[in-house]
Design an enzyme around this catalytic site. Structure first.
Site, PDB file in Angstrom:
ATOM      1  N   CYS A 144       9.974 -10.657   2.726  1.00 14.58           N
ATOM      2  CA  CYS A 144       8.707 -11.309   2.802  1.00 14.58           C
ATOM      3  C   CYS A 144       8.631 -12.732   2.686  1.00 14.58           C
ATOM      4  O   CYS A 144       8.057 -13.172   3.581  1.00 14.58           O
ATOM      5  CB  CYS A 144       7.604 -10.678   1.693  1.00 14.58           C
ATOM      6  SG  CYS A 144       8.542 -10.367   0.159  1.00 14.58           S
TER       7      CYS A 144
ATOM      8  N   HIS B 294       2.810 -15.152  -1.587  1.00 14.21           N
ATOM      9  CA  HIS B 294       3.984 -15.836  -1.980  1.00 14.21           C
ATOM     10  C   HIS B 294       3.783 -17.261  -1.338  1.00 14.21           C
ATOM     11  O   HIS B 294       3.351 -17.708  -0.125  1.00 14.21           O
ATOM     12  CB  HIS B 294       5.213 -15.546  -1.351  1.00 14.21           C
ATOM     13  CG  HIS B 294       5.703 -14.094  -1.706  1.00 14.21           C
ATOM     14  ND1 HIS B 294       5.143 -13.329  -2.870  1.00 14.21           N
ATOM     15  CD2 HIS B 294       6.543 -13.476  -1.174  1.00 14.21           C
ATOM     16  CE1 HIS B 294       5.877 -12.189  -3.115  1.00 14.21           C
ATOM     17  NE2 HIS B 294       6.498 -11.998  -1.932  1.00 14.21           N
TER      18      HIS B 294
HETATM   19  N1  LIG Z   1       5.342  -5.292  -1.916  1.00 12.57           N
HETATM   20  C1  LIG Z   1       5.721  -6.089  -0.958  1.00 12.57           C
HETATM   21  O1  LIG Z   1       5.262  -7.350  -0.964  1.00 12.57           O
HETATM   22  C2  LIG Z   1       6.943  -5.782  -0.064  1.00 12.57           C
HETATM   23  C3  LIG Z   1       7.223  -6.718   0.855  1.00 12.57           C
HETATM   24  C4  LIG Z   1       8.273  -6.277   1.800  1.00 12.57           C
HETATM   25  C5  LIG Z   1       8.889  -5.288   1.578  1.00 12.57           C
HETATM   26  N2  LIG Z   1       8.553  -4.429   0.516  1.00 12.57           N
HETATM   27  C6  LIG Z   1       9.290  -3.208   0.648  1.00 12.57           C
HETATM   28  O2  LIG Z   1       8.482  -2.300   0.828  1.00 12.57           O
HETATM   29  C7  LIG Z   1       8.999  -0.979   0.270  1.00 12.57           C
HETATM   30  C8  LIG Z   1       7.836  -0.424  -0.695  1.00 12.57           C
HETATM   31  O3  LIG Z   1       7.109  -1.356  -1.479  1.00 12.57           O
HETATM   32  P1  LIG Z   1       5.910  -1.187  -2.369  1.00 12.57           P
HETATM   33  O4  LIG Z   1       5.440  -2.629  -2.929  1.00 12.57           O
HETATM   34  O5  LIG Z   1       4.901  -0.594  -1.188  1.00 12.57           O
HETATM   35  O6  LIG Z   1       6.170  -0.092  -3.334  1.00 12.57           O
HETATM   36  P2  LIG Z   1       5.380   0.874  -4.364  1.00 12.57           P
HETATM   37  O7  LIG Z   1       3.860   0.342  -4.229  1.00 12.57           O
HETATM   38  O8  LIG Z   1       6.109   1.012  -5.494  1.00 12.57           O
HETATM   39  O9  LIG Z   1       5.554   2.261  -3.301  1.00 12.57           O
HETATM   40  C9  LIG Z   1       6.515   2.952  -3.090  1.00 12.57           C
HETATM   41  C10 LIG Z   1       6.241   3.976  -2.398  1.00 12.57           C
HETATM   42  O10 LIG Z   1       7.657   4.658  -1.979  1.00 12.57           O
HETATM   43  C11 LIG Z   1       7.295   6.261  -2.458  1.00 12.57           C
HETATM   44  N3  LIG Z   1       8.463   6.970  -2.701  1.00 12.57           N
HETATM   45  C12 LIG Z   1       9.131   6.701  -4.040  1.00 12.57           C
HETATM   46  N4  LIG Z   1      10.110   7.455  -4.184  1.00 12.57           N
HETATM   47  C13 LIG Z   1      10.008   8.269  -2.913  1.00 12.57           C
HETATM   48  C14 LIG Z   1      10.899   9.438  -2.439  1.00 12.57           C
HETATM   49  N5  LIG Z   1      11.904  10.003  -3.109  1.00 12.57           N
HETATM   50  N6  LIG Z   1      10.620   9.942  -1.380  1.00 12.57           N
HETATM   51  C15 LIG Z   1       9.557   9.651  -0.504  1.00 12.57           C
HETATM   52  N7  LIG Z   1       8.524   8.692  -1.096  1.00 12.57           N
HETATM   53  C16 LIG Z   1       8.894   7.845  -2.023  1.00 12.57           C
HETATM   54  C17 LIG Z   1       6.253   6.177  -3.355  1.00 12.57           C
HETATM   55  O11 LIG Z   1       5.708   7.449  -3.355  1.00 12.57           O
HETATM   56  P3  LIG Z   1       4.840   7.997  -4.765  1.00 12.57           P
HETATM   57  O12 LIG Z   1       3.439   7.155  -5.015  1.00 12.57           O
HETATM   58  O13 LIG Z   1       4.732   9.686  -4.503  1.00 12.57           O
HETATM   59  O14 LIG Z   1       5.712   7.495  -6.035  1.00 12.57           O
HETATM   60  C18 LIG Z   1       5.262   5.097  -2.793  1.00 12.57           C
HETATM   61  O15 LIG Z   1       4.503   5.599  -1.932  1.00 12.57           O
HETATM   62  C19 LIG Z   1      10.171  -1.476  -0.679  1.00 12.57           C
HETATM   63  O16 LIG Z   1      11.240  -1.243  -0.174  1.00 12.57           O
HETATM   64  C20 LIG Z   1       9.953  -2.736  -0.767  1.00 12.57           C
HETATM   65  O17 LIG Z   1      11.127  -3.650  -1.028  1.00 12.57           O
HETATM   66  C21 LIG Z   1       7.661  -4.677  -0.237  1.00 12.57           C
END
Ligand SMILES: NC(=O)c1ccc[n+]([C@@H]2O[C@H](COP(=O)([O-])OP(=O)(O)OC[C@H]3O[C@@H](n4cnc5c(N)ncnc54)[C@H](OP(=O)(O)O)[C@@H]3O)[C@@H](O)[C@H]2O)c1
Length: 331
Positions: free
Chosen positions: A129, A236
């Site tokens: 990001c 950010h």
């Molecule tokens: N947040 C940001 O600003 C941002 C920016 C750039 C990139 N990212 C990247 O995007 C990804 C997700 O981030 P997020 O912020 O959305 O995290 P989050 O809110 O913690 O969401 C994680 C997601 O992954 C799912 N998940 C976890 N374990 C899994 C499994 N074994 N099989 C299938 N699904 C699974 C979760 O499902 P459940 O609800 O069922 O647990 C949830 O839908 C990460 O790789 C992060 O580094 C995030």
């Protein structure tokens, strides 16, 4: 226009839910949609374009017939399942760090290097990001003055850690003990994002270094970064100290930035006009301001960018990639 079969993996997460919102806002031509998350979310219902979809569990064969699979479920899930999706015929856009530095995977900010996906594997990586909102202004300034080196200092919102980050900020604001960050994030900035290496840099800092080089096609560009978590919910901030080959000019810099796709210049500090998180949150622009000559180096500029990390830093960048690829296929 032709329509396509989509899958969203990590649909219940912060980025996943934003994917659904942004896909609708950008009018992606969706023929069918399947949503996936972990076993604990099996059967959870999410709404897309006024219709409810049930969350499913990942299994072999679940991507057969899928045209686009958008992943935001973390690196360990992407390591296995993005490969499965791509082998089963889907074009993957992955938000995790798993594939970003793979030689065979394109790392794309659509305004800069959309063509990089050609002749690569069917897994496209979405950059980190903070990197996305930094490379856009740097690319505009590179075209104007020739970028020589850059130092980043980030001020990263807690939503960058997903739901766990937002929950810990809310918990600490209620006066309860921190459970996710090592300190009470409601009362301090924390100069730790992701793991640390032996040389003192964090993994987040090295993502900014390596990904910037790859997106700009400048493997030798001199870059340093310091990444700091701050008690802000969304959007950010990144301070950039950039040095150039040609003499710099603040007015020319503002014009180059303002003319670049998806950048908005807010730069009248005496009237309190500069980028702030509350302006950037909820939209897909990269806001840039506080543009001035660096007093410490020749041909240097200091500037500050702010963008919504969940949208332009993740979901919207991925959806914009898909939108541009579809437009090209239909051209
Ligand atoms: N947040 C940001 O600003 C941002 C920016 C750039 C990139 N990212 C990247 O995007 C990804 C997700 O981030 P997020 O912020 O959305 O995290 P989050 O809110 O913690 O969401 C994680 C997601 O992954 C799912 N998940 C976890 N374990 C899994 C499994 N074994 N099989 C299938 N699904 C699974 C979760 O499902 P459940 O609800 O069922 O647990 C949830 O839908 C990460 O790789 C992060 O580094 C995030």
């Amino acid at each position: 226009m032709k329509s396509y079969n989509f899958a969203v993996v990590g649909a219940t997460g912060l980025v996943g839910r934003t994917f659904l919102k942004v896909m609708e806002e950008y009018h992606l031509p969706v023929k069918s949609l399947r949503l996936f998350a972990s076993a604990k979310s099996l059967g959870v219902k999410l709404t897309y374009a006024g219709k409810e979809y049930e969350v499913e569990e990942l299994k072999e064969g679940c991507f057969v017939g899928t045209d686009f699979a958008l992943f935001s479920a973390g690196a360990s899930v992407s390591k296995i399942w993005a490969k499965v999706a791509s082998d089963e015929g889907a074009l993957v856009v992955d938000n995790s760090s798993q594939w970003r530095m793979e030689e065979d995977c394109a790392l794309i900010v659509p305004e800069i290097n959309i063509d990089d996906y050609k002749d690569k594997s069917r897994i496209i990586a979405n950059p980190n990001c903070s990197t996305i909102q930094s490379v856009l202004p740097l690319k505009a300034l590179d075209e104007a003055f020739g970028l020589k080196k850059v130092t980043f200092t980030t001020y990263q919102a807690v939503s960058g850690s997903g739901k766990k980050g937002l929950d810990d900020l809310a918990r600490c604001e209620r006066g309860e003990k921190n459970q996710f960050y090592p300190y009470d994030i409601s009362k301090t900035c924390i100069p730790e994002i992701d793991i640390f290496y032996d040389d003192g840099y964090s993994k987040e800092e090295m993502k900014m270094v390596n990904e910037t080089r790859k997106i700009l096609h400048r493997p030798d560009l001199k870059i340093s970064a310091t990444c700091i978590r701050v008690p802000v919910p969304v959007a950010h901030g990144v301070v950039m100290q950039a040095e150039f080959k040609k003499p710099v000019d603040v007015i020319k810099a503002r014009i180059a930035l303002a003319n670049y796709e998806d950048i908005k210049v807010l730069d009248d500090p005496k009237n309190h006009i500069y980028p702030v998180s509350t302006i950037a949150a909820g939209n897909d622009y990269v806001y840039v301001g506080r543009i001035r000559k660096d007093l410490a180096v020749d041909n240097g500029l200091l500037l500050y960018s702010v963008a919504d990390n969940v949208r332009k830093g993740a979901a919207s960048n991925a959806v914009q990639i898909v939108k541009k690829i579809i437009a090209e296929w239909e051209h």
